[in-house]
Design an enzyme around this catalytic site. Structure first.
Site, PDB file in Angstrom:
ATOM      1  N   GLY A  12       0.838  -1.192   0.000  1.00  0.00           N
ATOM      2  CA  GLY A  12       0.000   0.000   0.000  1.00  0.00           C
ATOM      3  C   GLY A  12       0.879   1.251   0.000  1.00  0.00           C
ATOM      4  N   LYS A  33       1.075 -10.401  -0.395  1.00  0.00           N
ATOM      5  CA  LYS A  33       0.468 -11.734  -0.428  1.00  0.00           C
ATOM      6  C   LYS A  33      -0.463 -11.972  -1.613  1.00  0.00           C
ATOM      7  CE  LYS A  33      -3.260 -10.719   2.878  1.00  0.00           C
ATOM      8  NZ  LYS A  33      -3.920 -11.121   4.105  1.00  0.00           N
ATOM      9  N   GLU A 118     -13.961  16.735   6.069  1.00  0.00           N
ATOM     10  CA  GLU A 118     -14.544  15.522   6.648  1.00  0.00           C
ATOM     11  C   GLU A 118     -14.753  15.725   8.135  1.00  0.00           C
ATOM     12  OE1 GLU A 118     -12.363  12.031   5.397  1.00  0.00           O
ATOM     13  OE2 GLU A 118     -12.392  12.685   3.326  1.00  0.00           O
ATOM     14  N   HIS A 241     -16.591   2.789  10.544  1.00  0.00           N
ATOM     15  CA  HIS A 241     -16.986   3.893   9.667  1.00  0.00           C
ATOM     16  C   HIS A 241     -18.505   3.973   9.699  1.00  0.00           C
ATOM     17  CE1 HIS A 241     -17.440   6.506   6.231  1.00  0.00           C
ATOM     18  NE2 HIS A 241     -16.126   6.652   6.165  1.00  0.00           N
ATOM     19  N   ARG A 287     -16.080  10.368  13.996  1.00  0.00           N
ATOM     20  CA  ARG A 287     -16.680   9.085  13.637  1.00  0.00           C
ATOM     21  C   ARG A 287     -17.203   8.271  14.813  1.00  0.00           C
ATOM     22  NH1 ARG A 287     -12.700   7.089   8.923  1.00  0.00           N
ATOM     23  NH2 ARG A 287     -13.361   8.748   7.540  1.00  0.00           N
ATOM     24  N   HIS A 348     -13.660  -0.428  10.087  1.00  0.00           N
ATOM     25  CA  HIS A 348     -13.008   0.336   9.019  1.00  0.00           C
ATOM     26  C   HIS A 348     -11.504   0.507   9.232  1.00  0.00           C
ATOM     27  CE1 HIS A 348     -12.730   3.326   5.863  1.00  0.00           C
ATOM     28  NE2 HIS A 348     -12.280   4.245   6.703  1.00  0.00           N
ATOM     29  N   GLU A 372      -1.243   1.509   8.841  1.00  0.00           N
ATOM     30  CA  GLU A 372      -2.307   1.012   9.725  1.00  0.00           C
ATOM     31  C   GLU A 372      -1.821  -0.091  10.657  1.00  0.00           C
ATOM     32  OE1 GLU A 372      -5.916   0.091   7.650  1.00  0.00           O
ATOM     33  OE2 GLU A 372      -6.972  -0.515   9.474  1.00  0.00           O
ATOM     34  N   ARG A 383      -9.333   7.908  15.243  1.00  0.00           N
ATOM     35  CA  ARG A 383      -8.597   8.559  14.141  1.00  0.00           C
ATOM     36  C   ARG A 383      -9.413   9.670  13.487  1.00  0.00           C
ATOM     37  NH1 ARG A 383      -8.265   7.344   8.346  1.00  0.00           N
ATOM     38  NH2 ARG A 383     -10.142   6.165   8.797  1.00  0.00           N
ATOM     39  N   SER A 388      -4.850   8.896   7.831  1.00  0.00           N
ATOM     40  CA  SER A 388      -4.071   7.656   7.740  1.00  0.00           C
ATOM     41  C   SER A 388      -3.168   7.607   6.514  1.00  0.00           C
ATOM     42  CB  SER A 388      -5.003   6.455   7.746  1.00  0.00           C
ATOM     43  OG  SER A 388      -6.136   6.732   6.981  1.00  0.00           O
TER      44      SER A 388
HETATM   45  C1  SIN Z   1     -13.788   8.014   3.765  1.00  0.00           C
HETATM   46  O1  SIN Z   1     -13.639   8.329   2.591  1.00  0.00           O
HETATM   47  O2  SIN Z   1     -14.780   8.288   4.420  1.00  0.00           O
HETATM   48  C2  SIN Z   1     -12.700   7.265   4.438  1.00  0.00           C
HETATM   49  C3  SIN Z   1     -11.580   8.158   4.685  1.00  0.00           C
HETATM   50  C4  SIN Z   1     -10.867   7.700   5.917  1.00  0.00           C
HETATM   51  O3  SIN Z   1     -11.232   6.689   6.496  1.00  0.00           O
HETATM   52  O4  SIN Z   1      -9.944   8.403   6.328  1.00  0.00           O
END
Ligand code: SIN
Length: 535
Positions: A12, A33, A118, A241, A287, A348, A372, A383, A388
């Site tokens: 990632g 993997k 956000e 989430h 969240r 999430h 992560e 978070r 992240s």
């Molecule tokens: C999202 O797009 O809601 C996820 C973004 C995140 O988890 O930071």
């Protein structure tokens, strides 16, 4: 046996960005993997947070992160990561990543980056590429990695375990000297040696039945580090989430929080917005608060889900800003420009993980963990959205510097003999059905007993059942030829147990950990990480 200057496990954002920089200094193997693009990163929709705008500041980003983290984020760590954001973003752009920009003005210079908002952020600071930011990052970094012949990409190689000196030669203190990895094609287990092993294996959402995570998220890195004796921290803080699509044909499909940032409202089945009852920030509260509110609404109404409504926005805007979600929902008959979207909370993000400092250094010399899989403390007890990807790309910068300082290339530690993997007299897994059954049982019991609202009794029940499953899985592990299914199951049960163990130790409610037996936050006794280790 093969030897590399760096072994990176995972492909990632953390692993790929580390590898691209490390290749300037020595040989790199990326062990992953599945196909390299199958990562959590690729599924990220919303974006990557980074201060960009004159109306924003590092102080404000730090403050928002600390607030979301509910008293557990070490401020220096947060500040280091937040302030290193702009050069790290520039690196992503240099590697080819394209972020959305504001509509072009008249000048020759490129228009400024378009910034989203956000939950928990007090300013617009989320860089994005439509609603497929992760896919854009993954694609461009992979292209750069594949073009670099100093990096060996080992796809379909499953890292089984870290090799540590205490197990080989009973030396103390122990250090990491490599890994055993299953080559899925040949079925052989390879011995890969390195003085610098970087875990970038992502999280463990698949420990739960309902998750926004891809199938690869089975907690492999945490489980491996645990078995190697590393400190593990804060596993009780699993972030749910708030808005995963609720539809029987499309499981694990995330509806990005950016949609709420653009004005979508959480409503009940009668179309009434309910979040203001729970928090003055409404649908854009952090969240943990939103997920618990939805959980409560669902329990109160007896309905299976709540709804996210963006229909007040013009259809053209929705289709342009959220094309992936628009098209995907259409395939199951939901037109998000006209219909509220049915949503439920789902596992999430793992906020805890292998305990590290801000450089990703773990308690085991020779091993770093980034992204992560790691717990630098940035996320604390909850978070902040889109922090992240930032952590992954920034901490991978810090950890390369740390690797080179602690273990300079060409100045290798004393080599000790590493024996090959012993396959022994074992047969193939002939009872795959039992593996799948155990997998299913773990995921269901975690959902039933270790979800958004917990109790000590439920945690105790989960612990007992997991202990039995662990014994059974261990038996499989010793008696059968290793396969990726079995290795994932072994890791999954380990990580589920770590989540339960950490949750049972925390006698308070804070951030993502809420228990009816200790419903209040208790700063006097519990303003500290939950740190556990086998040692
Ligand atoms: C999202 O797009 O809601 C996820 C973004 C995140 O988890 O930071």
């Amino acid at each position: 046996m093969k030897t590399y200057d760096f072994i990176v496990i995972g492909s990632g954002i953390s692993g790929l960005s580390f590898a691209l920089r490390a290749a300037e200094h020595g040989s790199v193997a990326i062990v992953t993997k599945r196909a390299a693009a199958k990562t959590n990163t690729a599924w990220a929709q919303g974006g990557i947070s980074c201060v960009q705008d004159d109306g924003d500041s590092f102080d404000a980003h730090v403050e928002d992160t600390l607030k979301a983290g509910c008293g557990l984020c070490p401020e220096p760590v947060v500040r280091d990561i937040v302030t290193e954001g702009p050069p790290a973003i520039q690196e992503l752009i240099d590697w080819g990543v394209e972020f959305d920009r504001a509509k072009a003005g008249g000048s020759d210079s490129p228009p400024p980056l378009a910034l989203g908002k956000e939950g928990g952020h007090t300013a617009r600071r989320v860089l994005h590429h439509k609603d497929t930011t992760g896919r854009e990052i993954e694609t461009k970094l992979l292209e750069a990695v594949r073009a670099d012949d100093r990096i060996e990409m080992m796809e379909h190689h499953f890292a089984i375990d870290l090799i540590t000196t205490d197990k080989l030669a009973f030396t103390s203190p122990s250090r990491c000297v490599g890994i055993y990895a299953l080559d899925e094609e040949s079925g052989q287990v390879l011995t890969l040696r390195s003085d610098r092993v970087i875990l970038c294996t992502g999280g463990s959402g698949r420990v739960y039945l309902y998750t926004t995570n891809p199938s690869v998220a089975t907690g492999d890195g945490v489980a491996m580090a645990w078995r190697a004796g590393c400190e593990i921290a804060n596993m009780e803080f699993m972030q749910f989430h708030p808005t995963c699509l609720y539809h029987h044909e499309l499981k694990s499909f995330l509806i990005t929080e950016a949609m709420r940032g653009e004005g979508a409202e959480l409503v009940d089945r009668d179309g009434v917005a309910f979040m203001k009852k729970y928090d003055e920030r409404g649908s854009l509260a952090p969240r943990d608060i939103v997920a618990r509110a939805i959980d409560q609404e669902i329990k109160k109404t007896g309905g299976p889900c709540v709804f996210l409504d963006i229909t007040a926005k013009p259809a053209d805007f929705i289709k342009d800003r959220f094309p992936h979600i628009y098209e995907t929902c259409l395939t199951v008959g939901i037109d998000i420009t006209k219909d509220p979207i049915p949503v439920v909370p789902a596992a999430h993000y793992q906020c805890g993980g292998v305990k590290t400092d801000v450089n990703g250094a773990t308690s085991l010399p020779g091993l770093w963990a980034v992204g992560e899989v790691a717990c630098t403390g940035l996320h604390g007890a909850n978070r902040l959205a889109s922090n992240s990807l930032l952590e992954g790309v920034v901490v991978s910068r810090f950890s390369l510097t740390d690797c080179l300082e602690k273990r300079p290339i060409g100045n290798e530690a004393e080599r000790i003999d590493i024996p090959d993997w012993i396959t022994g007299d074992v047969t193939d897994v002939d009872e795959l059905v039992v593996v799948y059954h155990n997998w299913d049982e773990i995921r269901r019991l975690m959902g039933d007993y270790v979800s958004i609202v917990r109790t000590s009794k439920r945690l105790q029940r989960a612990a007992t059942r997991l202990r039995n499953l662990q014994r059974e899985v261990q038996e499989f592990y010793w008696n059968f030829r290793v396969s990726s299914e079995l290795l994932e199951l072994r890791n999954l049960v380990e990580v589920a147990s770590l989540i339960v163990d950490c949750a049972a130790r925390r006698h308070e409610s804070r951030g993502l950990h809420f228990t009816l037996d200790y419903p209040e936050r208790d700063d006097l006794h519990w303003q500290q990480d939950t740190v556990i280790s086998r040692k």
